[in-house]
Scaffold this motif. Structure first.
Motif, PDB file in Angstrom:
ATOM      1  N   ILE A   1      52.723  33.349  24.972  1.00  0.00           N
ATOM      2  CA  ILE A   1      51.827  34.055  25.881  1.00  0.00           C
ATOM      3  C   ILE A   1      50.476  34.145  25.182  1.00  0.00           C
ATOM      4  O   ILE A   1      50.403  34.560  24.024  1.00  0.00           O
ATOM      5  N   ILE A   2      49.444  33.736  25.889  1.00  0.00           N
ATOM      6  CA  ILE A   2      48.089  33.785  25.329  1.00  0.00           C
ATOM      7  C   ILE A   2      47.227  34.698  26.179  1.00  0.00           C
ATOM      8  O   ILE A   2      47.151  34.532  27.400  1.00  0.00           O
ATOM      9  N   ILE A   3      46.585  35.643  25.523  1.00  0.00           N
ATOM     10  CA  ILE A   3      45.576  36.488  26.173  1.00  0.00           C
ATOM     11  C   ILE A   3      44.236  35.821  25.883  1.00  0.00           C
ATOM     12  O   ILE A   3      43.876  35.600  24.717  1.00  0.00           O
ATOM     13  N   ILE A   4      43.516  35.506  26.938  1.00  0.00           N
ATOM     14  CA  ILE A   4      42.295  34.717  26.804  1.00  0.00           C
ATOM     15  C   ILE A   4      41.239  35.261  27.754  1.00  0.00           C
ATOM     16  O   ILE A   4      41.568  35.762  28.831  1.00  0.00           O
ATOM     17  N   ASN A   5      39.996  35.193  27.351  1.00  0.00           N
ATOM     18  CA  ASN A   5      38.919  35.679  28.211  1.00  0.00           C
ATOM     19  C   ASN A   5      38.826  34.854  29.487  1.00  0.00           C
ATOM     20  O   ASN A   5      38.917  33.629  29.455  1.00  0.00           O
ATOM     21  N   ASP A   6      38.644  35.551  30.589  1.00  0.00           N
ATOM     22  CA  ASP A   6      38.487  34.907  31.885  1.00  0.00           C
ATOM     23  C   ASP A   6      37.044  34.408  32.000  1.00  0.00           C
ATOM     24  O   ASP A   6      36.158  35.135  32.431  1.00  0.00           O
ATOM     25  N   SER A   7      36.832  33.189  31.539  1.00  0.00           N
ATOM     26  CA  SER A   7      35.496  32.612  31.593  1.00  0.00           C
ATOM     27  C   SER A   7      35.583  31.140  31.951  1.00  0.00           C
ATOM     28  O   SER A   7      36.597  30.479  31.701  1.00  0.00           O
ATOM     29  N   THR A   8      34.532  30.627  32.512  1.00  0.00           N
ATOM     30  CA  THR A   8      34.469  29.219  32.906  1.00  0.00           C
ATOM     31  C   THR A   8      34.636  28.311  31.700  1.00  0.00           C
ATOM     32  O   THR A   8      35.348  27.308  31.759  1.00  0.00           O
ATOM     33  N   VAL A   9      34.015  28.659  30.591  1.00  0.00           N
ATOM     34  CA  VAL A   9      34.091  27.836  29.379  1.00  0.00           C
ATOM     35  C   VAL A   9      35.527  27.758  28.879  1.00  0.00           C
ATOM     36  O   VAL A   9      36.047  26.670  28.595  1.00  0.00           O
ATOM     37  N   MET A  10      36.209  28.895  28.779  1.00  0.00           N
ATOM     38  CA  MET A  10      37.572  28.900  28.269  1.00  0.00           C
ATOM     39  C   MET A  10      38.527  28.205  29.248  1.00  0.00           C
ATOM     40  O   MET A  10      39.462  27.516  28.820  1.00  0.00           O
TER      41      MET A  10
ATOM     42  N   LEU B   1      49.477  32.021  30.354  1.00  0.00           N
ATOM     43  CA  LEU B   1      48.120  32.476  30.036  1.00  0.00           C
ATOM     44  C   LEU B   1      47.795  33.709  30.860  1.00  0.00           C
ATOM     45  O   LEU B   1      48.033  33.737  32.066  1.00  0.00           O
ATOM     46  N   TYR B   2      47.234  34.700  30.183  1.00  0.00           N
ATOM     47  CA  TYR B   2      46.721  35.866  30.887  1.00  0.00           C
ATOM     48  C   TYR B   2      45.205  35.847  30.749  1.00  0.00           C
ATOM     49  O   TYR B   2      44.675  35.961  29.644  1.00  0.00           O
ATOM     50  N   TRP B   3      44.528  35.665  31.880  1.00  0.00           N
ATOM     51  CA  TRP B   3      43.063  35.608  31.890  1.00  0.00           C
ATOM     52  C   TRP B   3      42.528  37.033  31.955  1.00  0.00           C
ATOM     53  O   TRP B   3      42.484  37.655  33.008  1.00  0.00           O
ATOM     54  N   LYS B   4      42.148  37.533  30.805  1.00  0.00           N
ATOM     55  CA  LYS B   4      41.710  38.929  30.661  1.00  0.00           C
ATOM     56  C   LYS B   4      40.312  39.124  31.231  1.00  0.00           C
ATOM     57  O   LYS B   4      39.375  38.412  30.878  1.00  0.00           O
ATOM     58  N   LYS B   5      40.216  40.125  32.075  1.00  0.00           N
ATOM     59  CA  LYS B   5      38.912  40.522  32.616  1.00  0.00           C
ATOM     60  C   LYS B   5      38.189  41.359  31.562  1.00  0.00           C
ATOM     61  O   LYS B   5      38.806  41.969  30.703  1.00  0.00           O
ATOM     62  N   GLN B   6      36.887  41.404  31.675  1.00  0.00           N
ATOM     63  CA  GLN B   6      36.071  42.076  30.656  1.00  0.00           C
ATOM     64  C   GLN B   6      36.414  43.553  30.481  1.00  0.00           C
ATOM     65  O   GLN B   6      36.382  44.073  29.374  1.00  0.00           O
ATOM     66  N   ASP B   7      36.774  44.235  31.554  1.00  0.00           N
ATOM     67  CA  ASP B   7      37.004  45.678  31.482  1.00  0.00           C
ATOM     68  C   ASP B   7      38.471  46.058  31.213  1.00  0.00           C
ATOM     69  O   ASP B   7      38.814  47.235  31.218  1.00  0.00           O
ATOM     70  N   GLU B   8      39.324  45.092  30.957  1.00  0.00           N
ATOM     71  CA  GLU B   8      40.741  45.372  30.739  1.00  0.00           C
ATOM     72  C   GLU B   8      41.052  45.680  29.272  1.00  0.00           C
ATOM     73  O   GLU B   8      40.415  45.152  28.373  1.00  0.00           O
ATOM     74  N   THR B   9      42.076  46.489  29.091  1.00  0.00           N
ATOM     75  CA  THR B   9      42.584  46.771  27.751  1.00  0.00           C
ATOM     76  C   THR B   9      43.963  46.122  27.655  1.00  0.00           C
ATOM     77  O   THR B   9      44.977  46.743  27.926  1.00  0.00           O
ATOM     78  N   VAL B  10      43.952  44.856  27.305  1.00  0.00           N
ATOM     79  CA  VAL B  10      45.182  44.082  27.164  1.00  0.00           C
ATOM     80  C   VAL B  10      45.161  43.484  25.769  1.00  0.00           C
ATOM     81  O   VAL B  10      44.152  42.936  25.331  1.00  0.00           O
ATOM     82  N   ASN B  11      46.301  43.602  25.065  1.00  0.00           N
ATOM     83  CA  ASN B  11      46.391  43.058  23.713  1.00  0.00           C
ATOM     84  C   ASN B  11      47.841  42.688  23.410  1.00  0.00           C
ATOM     85  O   ASN B  11      48.705  42.806  24.283  1.00  0.00           O
ATOM     86  N   VAL B  12      48.112  42.261  22.183  1.00  0.00           N
ATOM     87  CA  VAL B  12      49.477  41.839  21.836  1.00  0.00           C
ATOM     88  C   VAL B  12      50.474  43.000  21.867  1.00  0.00           C
ATOM     89  O   VAL B  12      51.674  42.770  21.945  1.00  0.00           O
TER      90      VAL B  12
END
Length: 141
Positions: A83-92, A111-122
């Motif tokens: 499981i990968i937490i990754i920034n939700d961005s066009t580049v990524m 893949l979890y596309w993390k939004k900027q305002d989320e508190t998601v981590n391992v």
């Protein structure tokens, strides 16, 4: 300090957190440590938090693809899923799409596309995965 930390405290869960952007001189060490997990000769799964990355050079994507192809040759395949937490961005999204076009994962990848305002981590991603699996992008092995 290297750009990554491997945490084996919860083995067979291996947690990898990137603390900053990737440095060229540290890439080999990262892949060596990842490959060394197979020496435990036990099934495992991996949780990655790579939200400190905002981009990655294509040469690192190619290195990752070659490494994944090496992992796929491991018999038996001890890596069960990642499981990968990754920034939700066009580049990524472009980087992931490129990598997955060049190879399939060694084990199921979520893949979890993390939004900027989320508190998601391992620490909380597995709970989120259990509750909202459809929010994860799946790449089968």
């Amino acid at each position: 300090m290297v750009f990554y930390t491997f945490d084996y405290t919860h083995f067979p869960e291996v947690r990898i957190v990137f603390s900053r952007n990737i440095r060229n001189d540290e890439v080999d060490g990262f892949f060596k440590e990842w490959f060394s997990i197979y020496k435990f000769n036990r099934d495992f799964h991996m949780l990655f938090d790579i939200t400190t990355l905002h981009s990655a050079p294509m040469k690192h994507v190619i290195t990752l693809v070659k490494f994944i192809n090496k992992l796929k040759k491991q018999k038996p395949q001890r890596l069960k899923y990642s499981i990968i937490i990754i920034n939700d961005s066009t580049v990524m999204k472009f980087i992931i799409k490129t990598a997955m076009t060049l190879t399939s994962p060694a084990a199921d990848l979520y893949l979890y596309w993390k939004k900027q305002d989320e508190t998601v981590n391992v620490d909380n991603i597995k709970q989120l995965f259990m509750e909202k699996r459809l929010d994860f992008q799946h790449f089968p092995s």
